[in-house]
Design a protein around this motif. Structure first.
Motif, PDB file in Angstrom:
ATOM      1  N   ASN A   1       0.833  -1.196   0.000  1.00 26.08           N
ATOM      2  CA  ASN A   1       0.000   0.000   0.000  1.00 26.08           C
ATOM      3  C   ASN A   1       0.871   1.249   0.000  1.00 26.08           C
ATOM      4  N   ARG A   2       1.923   1.253   0.787  1.00 27.81           N
ATOM      5  CA  ARG A   2       2.797   2.425   0.875  1.00 27.81           C
ATOM      6  C   ARG A   2       3.535   2.663  -0.440  1.00 27.81           C
ATOM      7  N   MET A   3       3.901   1.588  -1.138  1.00 26.79           N
ATOM      8  CA  MET A   3       4.612   1.745  -2.408  1.00 26.79           C
ATOM      9  C   MET A   3       3.690   2.202  -3.540  1.00 26.79           C
ATOM     10  N   LEU A   4       2.433   1.790  -3.521  1.00 28.86           N
ATOM     11  CA  LEU A   4       1.532   2.078  -4.635  1.00 28.86           C
ATOM     12  C   LEU A   4       0.724   3.368  -4.477  1.00 28.86           C
ATOM     13  N   ARG A   5       0.612   3.886  -3.284  1.00 29.35           N
ATOM     14  CA  ARG A   5      -0.251   5.055  -3.085  1.00 29.35           C
ATOM     15  C   ARG A   5       0.432   6.317  -3.586  1.00 29.35           C
ATOM     16  N   PRO A   6      -0.363   7.284  -4.056  1.00 28.76           N
ATOM     17  CA  PRO A   6       0.221   8.574  -4.422  1.00 28.76           C
ATOM     18  C   PRO A   6       0.532   9.376  -3.147  1.00 28.76           C
ATOM     19  N   HIS A   7       1.603  10.138  -3.201  1.00 31.92           N
ATOM     20  CA  HIS A   7       1.997  10.936  -2.028  1.00 31.92           C
ATOM     21  C   HIS A   7       2.253  12.360  -2.493  1.00 31.92           C
TER      22      HIS A   7
END
Length: 122
Positions: free
Chosen positions: A28-34
Motif C-alpha cells: 500500500n505504501r509503495m503504490l499510493r500517491p503521495h
C-alpha cells in the motif's frame, strides 16, 4: 509432536499473519500517491474547517453515562448463562438466590448514581 511443538505452530501462524499484514501495508505504501498539500494537512472534523484552538472542555457526565451503559451491558452478559444454568436440575434455588444478590448489587449502584445526580441530563 511434543509439548513445545504445539507452541511452534502458534508462533509460525502468528509470524505468517504478521507477515501478511506487514506485506499489505508495504505494498500500500509503495503504490499510493503521495502529494501533500496544505489543504490536505489541515485537521478535518465532520466537514467543518477548524476554528480557534484545539482545546475544548467536555462534561465528565457523558463518560459516566458510557460507564453505566458498559456496566449494564456486562450485566446482560451474566444473565444469559444464568438462564441456562437455572433450568438445570439441582441448581434452581441456589442460582436464583445468587442472581438476586447480583441484581441487588446492580440496583444499589443504580440508586447510588441516581442520588448523586449522575442520571440527570442538566
Amino acid at each position: 509432536m511434543d509439548y513445545f511443538g504445539s507452541y511452534l505452530v502458534v508462533v509460525v501462524l502468528l509470524l505468517l499473519g504478521g507477515g501478511i499484514v506487514a506485506g499489505g501495508l508495504a505494498v500500500n505504501r509503495m503504490l499510493r500517491p503521495h502529494r501533500p498539500t496544505p489543504e490536505k494537512l489541515i485537521t478535518y472534523e465532520c466537514g467543518v474547517d477548524p476554528v480557534g484552538e484545539g482545546w475544548a472542555q467536555s462534561y465528565v457526565r457523558y463518560y459516566v453515562f458510557a460507564y453505566l451503559y458498559v456496566v449494564f451491558a456486562v450485566d446482560a452478559v451474566f444473565l444469559f448463562p444464568w438462564a441456562t444454568v437455572f433450568s438445570a436440575p439441582g441448581f434452581g434455588t441456589t442460582t436464583l438466590v445468587e442472581m438476586f444478590v447480583f441484581l441487588g448489587f446492580l440496583f444499589t449502584g443504580l440508586i447510588y448514581a441516581g442520588r448523586k445526580g449522575v442520571l440527570s441530563w442538566l
